[in-house]
Design an enzyme around this catalytic site. Sequence first.
Site, PDB file in Angstrom:
ATOM      1  N   GLU A  87       0.146  -4.167  -7.900  1.00  0.00           N
ATOM      2  CA  GLU A  87       0.738  -5.387  -8.441  1.00  0.00           C
ATOM      3  C   GLU A  87       0.315  -5.551  -9.894  1.00  0.00           C
ATOM      4  O   GLU A  87       0.472  -6.614 -10.476  1.00  0.00           O
ATOM      5  CB  GLU A  87       0.364  -6.611  -7.599  1.00  0.00           C
ATOM      6  CG  GLU A  87      -1.103  -6.928  -7.549  1.00  0.00           C
ATOM      7  CD  GLU A  87      -1.350  -8.226  -6.792  1.00  0.00           C
ATOM      8  OE1 GLU A  87      -1.316  -8.179  -5.558  1.00  0.00           O
ATOM      9  OE2 GLU A  87      -1.562  -9.259  -7.432  1.00  0.00           O
ATOM     10  N   CYS A 119      -1.245  -7.048  -1.999  1.00  0.00           N
ATOM     11  CA  CYS A 119      -2.320  -6.102  -1.688  1.00  0.00           C
ATOM     12  C   CYS A 119      -1.975  -5.068  -0.623  1.00  0.00           C
ATOM     13  O   CYS A 119      -2.829  -4.264  -0.259  1.00  0.00           O
ATOM     14  CB  CYS A 119      -3.577  -6.863  -1.287  1.00  0.00           C
ATOM     15  SG  CYS A 119      -4.209  -7.922  -2.605  1.00  0.00           S
ATOM     16  N   HIS A 243      -8.141  -5.476   5.194  1.00  0.00           N
ATOM     17  CA  HIS A 243      -8.073  -5.842   3.779  1.00  0.00           C
ATOM     18  C   HIS A 243      -9.226  -6.791   3.476  1.00  0.00           C
ATOM     19  O   HIS A 243      -9.592  -7.625   4.298  1.00  0.00           O
ATOM     20  CB  HIS A 243      -6.724  -6.505   3.459  1.00  0.00           C
ATOM     21  CG  HIS A 243      -6.680  -7.075   2.081  1.00  0.00           C
ATOM     22  ND1 HIS A 243      -6.899  -6.283   0.976  1.00  0.00           N
ATOM     23  CD2 HIS A 243      -6.498  -8.347   1.624  1.00  0.00           C
ATOM     24  CE1 HIS A 243      -6.838  -7.054  -0.109  1.00  0.00           C
ATOM     25  NE2 HIS A 243      -6.595  -8.300   0.262  1.00  0.00           N
TER      26      HIS A 243
END
Length: 498
Positions: A87, A119, A243
Amino acid sequence: MVMRPSKKVGIVGWGAYVPMYRIKTREIARVWGKDPRRYEEMLLIEEKAVAGPDEDTATIAIEAAQNAIMRAQIEPSEIGAVFVGTESKPYAVKPTATIVAEAVGATPNTLAADFEFACKAGTENLQCVIGLVGSGMIKYGMSIGADVAQSAPGDELEFAAAAGGAAFIIGETNHNVAARIEASYSFVTDTPDFWRREGQPYPKHGEGFTGEPAYFRHVLSAARALMEELSITPRDIDYVVFHMPNGKFPLKAARILGFSREQILPGLVVRKIGNTYSASSLLGLVSVLEVSKPGDNILLVSYGSGAGSDAFLITVEDAIEEKKDLAPRIVDYIERKRYVDYAIYAKWRGKILIPRRSGNSHAPKHWREIPQRYKLMGSQCEGCGKIYFPPRPVCPNCRSTEMVYVPLPRRGRVVNYTVIRQPPLEFKYHAPYVVAIVELENGVRITSQLTDVSPEDVRIGMEVEAVIRKLGEDGVDGIIFYGFKFRPALHNGNSHIS
Ligand code: ZN
């Protein structure tokens, strides 16, 4: 629905990259008048990785990709797809994947694309590579997640937003894989927990809304669904990686699902490097692969705001052991560190604004020089054998015009250097920096900038290796120039990449 390719595929090579600079959570808290203890405890992040002034998502992806190629032990020209998930693209319009593919030698016969999904842009492109390899369309594919995460100064995100990258080369399981990818599962909804509008420098987030309906709902749903469909429980898993927007969220997700701390801690790299966004869960996977044994089962679950999670079950194979030491490990990068204060961090990340001009379109000249800038190609005289850099059309030694391109060794030693403290405007963010004469292993001498080293630490005779970094840019709107610089050589560094 569980996704499985028709042919069995696995990880042939993997690679990590983490920049060497760190800023401590308590240094950021100091600047913004927050209680440092509270933030360390709330986030479970001690410090985060900061990209140097000559690093961006492309340079980070390139080094991770080179490490993956060294472990895969394949020809880069056999890589049929190069995907970069990020990103923080260096260009708003122009792919990052072509820069990476060119630098690692995978061009021109390859598919290249950039992926975006906050993400989880890395894991979704991994699923696409699995599909291409698993359907027999390509032999090998490379999946990369890399970011230099943005955050507004003083925002809560600034404590975590970090830089790093991870790359994986996927091939069929008959090609010496380090781990098999058994299956994956994706869970997505339209959830506005975090976004950045076009033209805005920093993302925004829904305060107090990022946890339950966003991160936990997607991560837990994807993990549960995959385990249920494969009829496995946390007891069948050796390591779990989620994550890592901070240290707290993944620990809580693990607890809710019934995983122990022993199963999650080996992949919890966020405490030492921060949230590396598209690379976050993938660097957790690298960390786990590098301590795993054949037969271990790994559950990987990413999360991307907006929102979604991809879950994977991965089983480690025998070839893991022989591949671990073919390139630097993630611990080599995590332990290689130098602290910066908030002022240096703000300067490097462009949070201190200095006047900058508009570009002049140097694109054609830069394009012609890409072979020598990315691949360290010299020219060798067929008459007398002398090698030159930059490449020359005529041999100054014997006047021969029979010159051929040859790759130069990536390692050498510093034979002389000078420190630049008064740079031209475009290098102001980088000063002070060192320009050195480097003698390569074959005796060829090259003038180059050094990077990842303070001027006072440079020594004559110091062993250095070539890495690709940002050399500069053509004003605020022109092209970005990438090319090699030299840094102090790493253990297992890139000496055998050509
Ligand atoms: Zn000659």
